[in-house]
Write an enzyme that holds these catalytic residues in place. Sequence first.
Site, short mmCIF file in Angstrom:
data_model
loop_
_atom_site.label_atom_id
_atom_site.label_comp_id
_atom_site.label_asym_id
_atom_site.label_seq_id
_atom_site.Cartn_x
_atom_site.Cartn_y
_atom_site.Cartn_z
N SER B 96 0.86 -1.19 0.00
CA SER B 96 0.00 0.00 0.00
C SER B 96 0.89 1.22 0.00
O SER B 96 1.31 1.70 1.06
CB SER B 96 -0.90 -0.01 1.24
OG SER B 96 -1.83 -1.05 1.14
N LYS B 171 -7.10 2.14 -2.70
CA LYS B 171 -6.74 1.71 -1.34
C LYS B 171 -6.82 2.89 -0.36
O LYS B 171 -7.30 2.74 0.77
CB LYS B 171 -5.33 1.10 -1.33
CG LYS B 171 -4.84 0.62 0.04
CD LYS B 171 -5.62 -0.58 0.56
CE LYS B 171 -5.39 -0.85 2.03
NZ LYS B 171 -4.10 -1.44 2.36
N LYS B 239 -1.00 8.70 7.81
CA LYS B 239 -0.40 8.88 6.48
C LYS B 239 -1.45 8.70 5.38
O LYS B 239 -1.53 9.49 4.44
CB LYS B 239 0.75 7.86 6.30
CG LYS B 239 1.59 8.06 5.06
CD LYS B 239 2.62 6.94 4.92
CE LYS B 239 1.92 5.60 4.83
NZ LYS B 239 2.67 4.48 4.32
#
Lengths: 297, 297
Positions: B96, B171, B239
């Site tokens: 990811s 994602k 993040k």
Amino acid sequence: MERIGFIGIGLMGSQMTRRILEAQYPLTVWNRKKEKAGALISAGAKWADSPKAVAQASDVVITMVTDSAASEEVICGENGVLEGAHPGLTLIDMGSIAPEMSRSIAERARGKGIPMLDAPVTGNPKLASEGKLGIMVGGPKETFDACLPIFEKMGVKIIHVGENGKGTTLKLINNLIMGVAIEAVAEALVLASKAGIDPQKVLEITSVGGARTGAMETRGPRMIKHDFSPHFSISNMHKDLSSALKLAEEVGVSLPAASISREILRAAKSQGKADLDSCSVITVLEALANTTVQVKN
Amino acid sequence: MERIGFIGIGLMGSQMTRRILEAQYPLTVWNRKKEKAGALISAGAKWADSPKAVAQASDVVITMVTDSAASEEVICGENGVLEGAHPGLTLIDMGSIAPEMSRSIAERARGKGIPMLDAPVTGNPKLASEGKLGIMVGGPKETFDACLPIFEKMGVKIIHVGENGKGTTLKLINNLIMGVAIEAVAEALVLASKAGIDPQKVLEITSVGGARTGAMETRGPRMIKHDFSPHFSISNMHKDLSSALKLAEEVGVSLPAASISREILRAAKSQGKADLDSCSVITVLEALANTTVQVKN
């Protein structure tokens, strides 16, 4: 078996009464509009001419009406349930009403010697028809225990939360999660669409893994299609988040995401969408981003 | 059958490689720490001394490492996958990572004649071991089609989203929903606890109905127990929400609930919780409300 009285034969009530009838309980019903009771009466329910008359004919009276005011009216108003009070009567209010009102009605019922449970539900008419509701109950434990077999005809997850008002309080907390999750889903769909990703693919991928939500499963497809026929309205969701925030104010809890989600619901109300489904919050976000969610094909 | 190379044998990678071995693919592996490959080598995998050597021995190389920097290093760095480029090689990055990095790596791979897919996953090690991951894929459709049989060994929901970078973008959007849902669940549990409702009952009732979320199911029990052992850290969730908000800035979308959820994650970071699980956001809300969530007994 207890004689059950049921007041309020709407989308949910009509399914819940069917389950009660199927379990062979003697059933007496009343509804503001009598014509809605036709199918139920054909199936074996008796009609009574008032909530009071329902109470007189029943051991357990269940109310399932629109809101706090409607619950108060059919229970405490003229020709209401409390006027039909008799020894051995139990009252269960299964509507999603304000916890203060649940406590207030419970106190007035207690004054007539009637134990009361607040027992709001989660689910929808389909789950109601399958007896798969969630039921969260406030009120005396012994009354809860006595009524459990009846709840089990309607629900698959039945929880005694605490004293009167705790059932309706937990419902607010449940709806806080739902309200914020709907907002999250709407934000994700608008972002995906404007970033060039088919929102249908967001729906697909979030059907598995940690990001799955009932909000996406039940509301996502309707958000994408802009089908805002009301299942649970903007107005109701705004009311419930506002009630949750009022409770948070009372007990001293900060709810950042619930607060901002309520603001978006308020905007939807201001834009004349009060009676649309709560998933129409997506239109507020679309307008802010000057876009419309588009399915690719 | 294609010879598969796999780089990165962490919690997820070790389960994914097991599925690949079980499907009888010839498998060559590399990991930063060789000792983690022991079980896999006993089970039939070959060891290679560098990502480059893995590429030389494989038709399809899969990378599954920590973050953008790690992906870039094992693919584009010294002795990286691209140094082992040969005709017929395909690259799949299942980490990811930032969509910009996916696009940048894809471009560098293309320069060497290697088609690349970004294919991040949803799920956890248990779902990985059962081949039940969600896999969202960016990159050329024909490369996706060619690799589908391999994906099907690992995942149950496999979606081609669009061109390179679209898998990692989806994602982020998936994690936006997860991040906000975790915030919603934390708010609900703190409110319930301070309002005198056992948080365990919130968990129970939201396991059915429209308010159900993966966040409550997987994180709720750990929030209540204050078990913050990291599955997905505060730092990672912060993040990802920051990346989603950056994307929102680029395409012009307002994300009110995601924004406020990111603020709470930032507070958790400031409080030294960066490496705890993302569900430790509940401690920020607890501190704001001067309370600790308590299970009743």
